[in-house]
Write an enzyme that holds these catalytic residues in place. Structure first.
Site, PDB file in Angstrom:
ATOM      1  N   GLU A 125       0.849  -1.181   0.000  1.00 24.53           N
ATOM      2  CA  GLU A 125       0.000   0.000   0.000  1.00 24.53           C
ATOM      3  C   GLU A 125       0.887   1.234   0.000  1.00 24.53           C
ATOM      4  O   GLU A 125       2.111   1.123   0.156  1.00 24.53           O
ATOM      5  CB  GLU A 125      -0.963  -0.024   1.202  1.00 24.53           C
ATOM      6  CG  GLU A 125      -0.305  -0.125   2.548  1.00 24.53           C
ATOM      7  CD  GLU A 125      -1.300  -0.440   3.686  1.00 24.53           C
ATOM      8  OE1 GLU A 125      -2.264  -1.178   3.478  1.00 24.53           O
ATOM      9  OE2 GLU A 125      -1.070   0.065   4.785  1.00 24.53           O
ATOM     10  N   HIS A 157      -4.175   3.006   8.237  1.00 25.33           N
ATOM     11  CA  HIS A 157      -2.901   2.533   8.762  1.00 25.33           C
ATOM     12  C   HIS A 157      -1.977   3.722   8.990  1.00 25.33           C
ATOM     13  O   HIS A 157      -1.913   4.633   8.167  1.00 25.33           O
ATOM     14  CB  HIS A 157      -2.232   1.582   7.767  1.00 25.33           C
ATOM     15  CG  HIS A 157      -2.906   0.257   7.685  1.00 25.33           C
ATOM     16  ND1 HIS A 157      -2.745  -0.579   6.612  1.00 25.33           N
ATOM     17  CD2 HIS A 157      -3.731  -0.388   8.532  1.00 25.33           C
ATOM     18  CE1 HIS A 157      -3.445  -1.684   6.808  1.00 25.33           C
ATOM     19  NE2 HIS A 157      -4.057  -1.593   7.970  1.00 25.33           N
TER      20      HIS A 157
END
Lengths: 396, 293
Positions: B210, B248
């Site tokens: 990511e 995150h």
């Protein structure tokens, strides 16, 4: 979390970092009083908003500049009255701008030299690193692009800390004279102690200035705090200004939901941050535009799902909603019940596409089928994305 | 074959008497994982579910049971200490599920682990599973299938998505490792790639990354030079706005670094097949595997 400039300076002073003297004011009267207390006629009024580019910004009332020099307390009062309660638009605020609720009244420092100095947590080395440059007062990205050789980097040992000799070396590399060495080193050390004590992910001073008299001062400061560490800093958490934040995000955080507002028209509700990002990506891939990022987390309750749904529905731009759940800890029947509860309390104004997979998927699908709600069900991720894009009016 | 965990793993659960730790300890045991001990300070001497002895310290648990892997469900404020306690006791592999650990704490953990034999997976991760043999973490066991694809990921539910796509198409997994979504973590993509590269039971890999950081680029660079096994990848966050933390703590594009476009370009340069959407992760790998055989 971000804080205002005046709060940043108060924080720095606690750690012995020298800044120009100043005080925040909420009314023109307070502004004039603050200016008198400073005992000088070299003054500056700075609009306090969480966005850069203030100096070049324009107020919606036509007043130019969110940072203005003044020559008397009376003028300070006059300028403050034009800023307070007004909306300032800068290149970082977007066309809507931000309302100015406070101004900082400070002595205007004379500048002989401007320096850039930042401490941040470097992921690659898992250690704090100083990034500094003699080219202060401009965007560091611009310096990095045009003259990368002018950027200094100094790694700090995470266990031993910032050593005194490192601060002196940096001061010399940044062109400080011998007579200014101690003041510069003290300021660098103070910034490092602030960085560590406040669980910062970044402290950026731009510019750090040297006055013609040889004083070394932090003229502006920007902080990034680690949200995960705020629980052990109630004093810092109290500095949060929710007026500066997206009201949808404020509402979401009250319910422990991870929400970020975007500009599109397809709302999404997903479990897990990675899958939530990937869901936004696939909506875009099929020609749609996501209205938000929303991760309901791994262990969301029915109530949280219901609250999440209310936030999604309250966004007037939203033309369709996609629920994408891969149940691990999260059970699909809990999600389904949350959706059903939400839709019962708030009328569903737009089409709803639901894709469920994982733990208790059959029970979840059954609940939705039996609820009689007009839900469009989807088999897999691609199917779900295509259906929601079509429901929102097709690919753009 | 598999990497890191298998039938011989002797698992310790730190935080076993908590509601989350207890729930997942049971789930792991039901899957067949050999849970030999639990630790909760102050609750030493108890038995968890009448089967698993609870100790006050990892040091005692290690001495008494010979546990060689630990999984941590301790709340964020005490999790860094929990990791270091396991490392101090000589536990070979430490898996930290806990999310929300302050990054300064992880910085100190990483510095103190330098030179030690113990490995760390996580924090803020789903854990690790070798299908049919050993499940350690919070992933739903039934979506997995024994096989020869290694899965590496920074994200939990996106891993489940990839695994389910593989399993539905008849492709099983050797081991799936969730390395976690924090900016400072233990095992990197590259560390996991090297393990799968050296594992005779792994014939191909899916690498899920990511935005943020440069771990995916480092793995790509190494794969280009060293790895002949077919690899497919997906990078989440192509549409994320810069400067915003996407859930995150590590998923953030700042200063123009860590963009999805940059990562995808690095992966493609290394000859890795990059899935265009998260719906085609397994399909992309299968196409590549067929192309190479």
């Amino acid at each position: 979390m971000n804080i205002h400039e005046y709060q940043a300076k108060e924080l720095l002073q606690k750690f012995g970092v020298a800044t120009p003297r100043g005080k925040a004011a909420s009314t023109p009267e307070e502004a004039e009083q603050a200016a008198r207390e400073l005992g000088t006629n070299d003054l500056v009024v700075k609009a306090q908003i969480h966005a850069g580019g203030r100096g070049k910004g324009t107020f919606t009332n036509g007043f130019k500049g969110g940072v203005r020099l003044c020559k008397s307390p009376e003028e300070t009062r006059e300028v403050a009255s034009k800023m307070l309660g007004q909306t300032l638009v800068t290149h970082q605020t977007g066309p809507a701008g931000r309302v100015v609720n406070k101004v900082l009244i400070a002595e205007s420092a004379e500048i002989a030299r401007e320096i850039y100095f930042a401490i941040l947590l470097d992921r690659a080395t898992a250690a704090p690193i100083v990034v500094a440059s003699t080219e202060g007062g401009v965007e560091i990205e611009t310096v990095a692009a045009k003259s990368p050789e002018k950027i200094l980097r100094e790694k700090i040992d995470p266990l031993a800390g910032f050593q005194a000799h490192q601060t002196r070396k940096l001061a010399k590399q940044l062109g400080f004279e011998s007579s200014q060495l101690k003041a510069a080193a003290k300021l660098f050390d103070g910034l490092y102690r602030t960085f560590m004590a406040c669980d910062c992910s970044m402290v950026e001073v731009n510019p750090l200035i040297v006055t013609p008299k040889g004083e070394v001062l932090a003229l502006d400061a920007k902080f990034n705090f680690d949200d995960n560490a705020l629980y052990r800093h109630p004093d810092l958490a109290a500095l949060r200004d929710i007026a500066e934040e997206d009201p949808r995000e404020v509402e979401a955080s009250k319910h422990g939901l991870n929400y970020i507002g975007l500009d599109g028209n397809i709302a999404c509700l997903v479990n897990g941050a990675g899958l939530a990002m990937a869901t936004m990506d696939i909506i875009k891939f099929y020609g749609g535009s996501p209205a938000n990022f929303l991760d309901v987390g791994g262990g969301a309750t029915e109530e949280q799902v219901t609250e999440a749904f209310k936030i999604l529905i309250s966004d007037a731009k939203v033309k369709a909603i996609l629920v994408n759940i891969f149940g691990g800890i999260m059970k699909c029947d809990v999600i389904a019940q949350g959706i059903i509860n939400a839709v019962k309390t708030v009328n569903l104004p737009v089409p709803l596409v639901v894709r469920l997979e994982g733990t208790n998927v059959e029970a979840g699908k059954k609940l939705i089928a039996e609820s009689g709600l007009p839900v469009i069900t989807a088999g897999d991720l691609a199917d779900a994305a295509q259906k929601v894009v079509a429901a929102a009016g097709g690919a753009k | 074959m598999s990497v890191l965990v298998d039938k011989n793993t002797r698992l310790l659960v730190q935080g076993i008497t908590g509601s989350v730790g207890g729930f997942h300890a049971r789930q792991c045991m039901e899957y067949g994982t050999n849970v030999v001990a639990g630790v909760t300070p102050g609750k030493g001497g108890q038995m968890f579910d009448g089967k698993v002895p609870v100790f006050d310290t990892v040091w005692e648990a290690r001495q008494e049971t010979g546990c060689n892997v630990s999984v941590i469900f301790v709340p964020a404020a005490g999790a860094a200490d929990g990791i270091l306690e396991a490392v101090d006791a000589g536990v070979e592999l430490v898996i930290c599920i806990t999310e929300g650990i302050p990054v300064m704490d992880m910085m100190r953990v990483k510095a103190q682990m330098a030179g030690k034999q113990s490995r760390l997976i996580g924090p803020n991760c789903p854990g690790i599973i070798t299908p049919g043999a050993c499940k350690i973490g919070i992933m739903p066991g039934y979506i997995h299938k024994e096989g020869n694809v290694g899965v590496i990921s920074r994200s939990g539910t996106l891993t489940y998505e990839a695994v389910w796509q593989l399993t539905s198409r008849g492709y099983g997994q050797s081991t799936c490792i969730g390395i976690g979504g924090d900016p400072i973590n233990g095992m990197s993509h590259l560390d996991a790639v090297k393990l799968f590269h050296g594992d005779s039971g792994t014939d191909a890999m899916i690498l899920i990354g990511e935005i943020g950081g440069s771990a995916e680029e480092e793995a790509a660079e190494w794969i280009k030079e060293n790895c002949k096994k077919p690899v497919a990848a997906f990078i989440a966050g192509a549409t994320a706005p810069p400067g915003r933390r996407m859930g995150h703590a590590g998923a953030i594009v700042s200063g123009g670094k860590g963009t999805a476009a940059g990562k995808i370009a690095a992966l493609k340069t290394a000859g890795i097949a990059v899935a265009e959407t998260p719906a085609t992760m397994a399909e992309t790998l299968i196409t590549r595997m067929k192309g190479k055989s």
